[in-house]
Each structure stands twice: as structure tokens, then as C-alpha cells.
Design a protein around this motif. Structure first.
Motif, PDB file in Angstrom:
ATOM      1  N   PRO A 117      -1.628 -24.789  77.236  1.00  0.00           N
ATOM      2  CA  PRO A 117      -2.323 -23.850  78.134  1.00  0.00           C
ATOM      3  C   PRO A 117      -1.758 -23.831  79.540  1.00  0.00           C
ATOM      4  CG  PRO A 117      -3.683 -25.789  77.672  1.00  0.00           C
ATOM      5  CD  PRO A 117      -2.529 -25.832  76.722  1.00  0.00           C
ATOM      6  N   ASP A 118      -1.292 -24.982  80.035  1.00  0.00           N
ATOM      7  CA  ASP A 118      -0.795 -25.049  81.410  1.00  0.00           C
ATOM      8  C   ASP A 118       0.593 -24.440  81.563  1.00  0.00           C
ATOM      9  OD1 ASP A 118      -3.123 -26.365  82.085  1.00  0.00           O
ATOM     10  OD2 ASP A 118      -2.251 -28.366  81.856  1.00  0.00           O
ATOM     11  N   GLU A 119       1.285 -24.226  80.445  1.00  0.00           N
ATOM     12  CA  GLU A 119       2.643 -23.683  80.506  1.00  0.00           C
ATOM     13  C   GLU A 119       2.740 -22.241  80.045  1.00  0.00           C
ATOM     14  OE1 GLU A 119       5.559 -27.577  79.938  1.00  0.00           O
ATOM     15  OE2 GLU A 119       5.139 -26.313  78.194  1.00  0.00           O
ATOM     16  N   MET A 120       1.610 -21.627  79.695  1.00  0.00           N
ATOM     17  CA  MET A 120       1.679 -20.304  79.079  1.00  0.00           C
ATOM     18  C   MET A 120       2.289 -19.256  80.007  1.00  0.00           C
ATOM     19  SD  MET A 120       1.203 -20.130  75.972  1.00  0.00           S
ATOM     20  CE  MET A 120       1.343 -18.359  75.934  1.00  0.00           C
ATOM     21  N   ARG A 121       2.023 -19.332  81.298  1.00  0.00           N
ATOM     22  CA  ARG A 121       2.610 -18.353  82.214  1.00  0.00           C
ATOM     23  C   ARG A 121       4.147 -18.450  82.169  1.00  0.00           C
ATOM     24  NH1 ARG A 121       0.566 -15.537  86.481  1.00  0.00           N
ATOM     25  NH2 ARG A 121      -1.371 -16.742  86.394  1.00  0.00           N
ATOM     26  N   THR A 122       4.640 -19.691  82.180  1.00  0.00           N
ATOM     27  CA  THR A 122       6.088 -19.902  82.106  1.00  0.00           C
ATOM     28  C   THR A 122       6.630 -19.460  80.751  1.00  0.00           C
ATOM     29  OG1 THR A 122       6.005 -21.759  83.648  1.00  0.00           O
ATOM     30  CG2 THR A 122       7.912 -21.644  82.171  1.00  0.00           C
ATOM     31  N   LEU A 123       5.942 -19.814  79.670  1.00  0.00           N
ATOM     32  CA  LEU A 123       6.407 -19.470  78.326  1.00  0.00           C
ATOM     33  C   LEU A 123       6.404 -17.964  78.103  1.00  0.00           C
ATOM     34  CD1 LEU A 123       4.605 -22.329  76.367  1.00  0.00           C
ATOM     35  CD2 LEU A 123       7.083 -22.033  76.598  1.00  0.00           C
ATOM     36  N   ASP A 124       5.410 -17.274  78.651  1.00  0.00           N
ATOM     37  CA  ASP A 124       5.384 -15.812  78.541  1.00  0.00           C
ATOM     38  C   ASP A 124       6.562 -15.191  79.292  1.00  0.00           C
ATOM     39  OD1 ASP A 124       3.152 -15.721  76.946  1.00  0.00           O
ATOM     40  OD2 ASP A 124       1.743 -15.361  78.589  1.00  0.00           O
TER      41      ASP A 124
END
Length: 470
Positions: A106-113
Motif C-alpha cells: 500500500p505504501d508503494e502504490m503511487r510509485t508502482l502506478d
């Protein structure tokens, strides 16, 4: 909807189907490259596996450093493996869907997107730069509810995607059936970001692009062993040897290359059918003018699409694991699984009664317990690997190849610092516990599809972060 033997109408529809993948059964298939034989050859980078991961690794390595000598070896022929057997759905997700990504990172979703969007842009840029015609088009994807208890799942997925800024559209039964004329559809979600490609043409195009950069490609060249030698790796081949300073492994579900893969990768057979080209009347009967990729919201789900010559590819649902992780060409033809698919196709599209299938095949999905790839290094960092895309690798293999290159070059980058790269999934248990667990999970998933209720076994797997993708 389960049948043990093909019905009469399914058997008739399958009667003339060729037992080979449609994508590679075409005269445009290139002649095979010569195998690599002999000894004492050397290269800067050896890539093992000539599918999407391997070809993307070779291209990106040469683009980053044109002076780097790169060799790719493929055990069979290009596009014979998973890269030439899939449905050609080019989904942008790097995490096997938004829900899985939010659950795991959840904490990396912005980066992964962001990385996912950059990855797709890189694919499109490569196809344009090298003139690769892979029938890339972006009609989007419809996720459809086939039962009443799948309707809430579609609505929940819609709400999650909207919350994360994805411009999805929610459809009721009428809206779904207007787009594609099937009496089975009770609701749907349209995602405009999913593209479709011809996977074999993509493989062949990437191979030509790699060669234009100076990469040497060798088919019918199986790697059989790896040993540290000096500052590099001595690689044994069926017909010789090669010394590589660095090695990247991208072999999908094949577990003969590194023994450690068997702990994380479960080889699962997925079956596929391709229809004859539809007539104008048949096309009018099913609508589907937007040519969207289609899937349904069950655990055991189908995926289907129209090709540009108006055939329908129909696959999925009946995922088969063979004890003890057996992979064998004899397992590709399964009358029960192909018959089940044919019957389901006619249930979804009863107006296509009498349709014939021209091809029937299967491919092996490299499933992991969290549905996303396993990354790592071996031989003191001289070797890196990216495997385990769990059926969603058409786009994400480019990203996986980039990760493997950073790992094998010992780079500390945004990619190598990702949690999904640094932490491996929970390993599968050893046999025979693994086989029993897979059977129990498949049975439980099928029960949930029938009833809409998740039993104790599935809830326990959820708590452990373990899954099984059909």
C-alpha cells in the motif's frame, strides 16, 4: 458449469481444431536462428530465455550500453513458450491488478502506478522506434459479472479503481449487454487502460529489434548448468559452453535452470481456444463493436478477445497443476479442459451455436503465491533472475527485465529498492503437501464461485498472504 467430458456440441465445435497455438501457426513465422555450439565463446551478458523477459533484457542492455556484447539463448523456438501462447492482454499493472498491489504494497502504490505507466510508454516507444507491428491497440477491458454474487465484487473493484484515479466505468446488466450481447452478463466494469497485442508478432518484432542492435540470438540452445569461473560464469549448453561475465535468467515456469525456482514458482497449465473467423451475421449477433478484452469476476475466470481478423480467443478457467510440478508437451491437449471451455463459450454466446474452433492449445503459467514476480541474484551476484509473472507478463516483463539488469549490474536504483523486488513471496510447501494444497484451494475457489462464500481454507490463505490464480 463443470463437465468431465465434452458435450456433443462442444466435441463438434472442437472436431477440426489444430492442436497448436494459433499465434505461431502462421506462414509469417521466421525461420529459426542457428543453435550455439562449440566451446570457449565469451560474452559480456548472456540472457537465458528468448521470451518477453529475455528479449526486453537484451534490448534494454544494448540501448543502455551499445558496446556491451549480448547473447540470447532459447531452448526451443522463439514464441514457443508462454510469450507465444497467451491471450495478448497488455495490462499496465505491475502488481497483478490494483487490489493485489494495495494489499501487498500500500505504501508503494503511487510509485508502482507511475512505474507501470512509464513501462507501458516504454513498450509503445520501442514498437514505434523499431517499426514493430504487433497489432497493438487499446480497446480497454470489460470485467463482467456472470452470477449474482459477482456483482458486488465488480462494484467493489470499480470503487477501488476510482479511488486510485483510474477512469473506469460501471455498467449495469443492460449497459454490459449493450456492449457485448450475452444473456449471462449481470454487471460490468470498463477499464480503458488495457491494450491488446498479437503476442507472437511482438516476440518476433522484439527479436528483430535486438538483432538490429547487435544482439546474437540462438534458438534450440538449452542451458544445462552454471558454474562460477573467474569474474564470470561458465554456462554449459547442450551443444557446447559459453563464458559470460553476467547472466540474466528469464525462463518463465521452467525450473530446470535454477533449483531454487521450485520453491516460489508453481507451473500451472492454462488452456485456450481460437474460433474460425466470424461472419458478418455472427458479429452482428454478438455486438462487441468496441473489441474490448473481456474477463469475468470469478476466481476461475475466462479471458477472451476479438482478433483483428474477427476470430475470438477464449481461454482460462480450468487451471491444472500436475504432480510434482510436471511440465510436458503431452499435457497441452486436454479433452476435458478444452471441452469445458467450448461449452462455456457456447453458454456465454448461445447465438454462436455451430461455431467451429480452429486451434486448441495450452501454456504454462509461472504462478507465485502473491501473483507477482520473484527477483533475485545467484552465484555471488553474477546472475540475476525475474520469473513468476502469474499470467500478467505481456507488459510487466519489460519492467522485470529492467529490474534483473539492475540487479546483475549491482546497481542501487529505484527499482531494486522496491519492496516487491527486495522481499520474496511465501514459498510453496514441498510435495506431496503442495499438490494436496493446490487441490484443496482449487476446490475452495470453485465453491466460492458457486456460493459467493469464502471458506475457512481460503480465509486462512488470505491471512498468510498466499493465493492461487486460475
Amino acid at each position: 458449469m463443470r463437465v468431465s467430458h465434452p458435450s456433443a456440441r462442444a466435441a463438434a465445435a472442437l472436431a477440426d481444431a489444430r492442436p497448436v497455438p494459433f499465434w505461431t501457426d502462421r506462414p509469417e513465422r521466421p525461420e529459426p536462428r542457428a543453435p550455439l555450439t562449440g566451446a570457449a565463446r565469451r560474452t559480456d551478458l548472456l540472457v537465458v530465455g528468448g521470451g518477453f523477459t529475455g528479449l526486453w533484457a537484451a534490448i534494454q542492455a544494448k540501448e543502455a550500453d551499445p558496446s556491451r556484447d549480448v547473447v540470447v539463448v532459447e531452448a526451443g523456438r522463439l514464441a514457443d513458450g508462454a510469450s507465444g501462447r497467451n491471450g495478448g492482454f497488455l495490462a499496465p499493472s505491475l502488481t497483478h491488478g490494483l487490489a493485489q498491489g494495495v494489499s501487498c504494497w500500500p505504501d508503494e502504490m503511487r510509485t508502482l502506478d507511475r512505474l507501470a505507466a512509464e513501462n507501458v510508454a516504454g513498450i509503445e516507444r520501442t514498437l514505434t522506434a523499431y517499426g514493430i507491428d504487433a497489432d497493438l491497440h487499446r480497446p480497454g477491458e470489460l470485467t463482467l459479472a456472470l452470477t449474482r454474487h459477482q456483482v458486488p465484487a465488480v462494484r467493489e473493484s470499480f470503487a477501488l479503481h476510482r479511488a486510485h484515479g483510474v477512469p473506469v466505468e460501471l455498467l449495469d446488466a443492460q449497459g454490459a449487454q449493450v456492449r457485448v450481447h450475452s444473456p449471462r452478463y449481470l454487471a460490468g466494469m470498463y477499464d480503458p487502460e488495457v491494450a491488446l497485442v498479437d503476442p507472437a508478432r511482438l516476440v518476433w518484432g522484439l527479436a528483430r529489434a535486438a538483432e538490429s542492435l547487435g544482439v546474437r540470438l540462438h534458438e534450440h540452445t538449452r542451458a544445462t548448468g552454471f558454474d562460477s569461473e573467474g569474474v564470470g560464469v561458465r554456462v554449459s549448453l547442450e551443444g557446447g559452453t559459453i563464458h559470460a561475465r553476467r547472466v540474466v535468467i528469464g525462463t518463465n515456469a521452467s525450473q530446470g535452470v535454477l533449483r531454487r525456482f521450485s520453491a516460489w514458482v508453481l507451473p500451472v497449465y492454462d488452456h485456450v481456444l481460437m474460433t474460425e473467423p466470424l461472419t458478418a451475421g455472427q458479429l452482428d449477433a454478438i455486438g462487441w463493436e468496441g473489441r474490448e478484452g473481456l474477463t469475468d469476476a470469478g476466481n476461475q475466470f475466462h479471458y477472451y478477445r476479438r482478433t483483428l481478423d474477427d476470430r475470438v480467443l477464449f481461454g482460462g478457467y480450468d487451471a491444472n497443476y500436475h504432480f510434482p510440478g510436471r511440465i510436458d508437451p503431452s499435457l497441452e491437449q486436454n479433452d476435458a479442459s478444452h471441452g469445458l471451455l467450448a461449452e462455456h463459450f457456447l453458454q456465454i454466446f448461445p447465438q454462436l451455436e455451430g461455431i467451429r474452433f480452429t486451434h486448441r492449445w495450452a501454456g504454462v503459467i509461472d504462478t507465485t503465491s502473491r501473483f507477482t514476480p520473484v527477483f533475485g541474484t545467484a552465484l555471488g551476484g553474477r546472475m540475476a533472475y525475474a520469473v513468476g509473472y502469474t499470467g500478467l507478463g505481456v507488459a510487466s516483463t519489460r519492467f522485470g527485465a529492467a529490474v534483473a539488469l539492475d540487479l546483475v549490474d549491482g546497481k542501487d536504483t529505484e527499482l531494486t529498492r522496491l519492496g516487491m523486488v527486495r522481499r520474496k513471496p511465501i514459498p510453496f510447501p514441498p510435495e506431496p503437501i503442495r499438490y494436496a494444497a493446490v487441490r484443496a484451494t482449487r476446490s475452495s475457489l470453485a465453491a466460492e464461485d458457486r456460493t459467493g462464500r469464502r471458506n475457512l481454507w481460503l480465509r486462512a490463505l488470505d491471512r498468510m498472504g498466499v493465493g492461487f490464480d486460475s
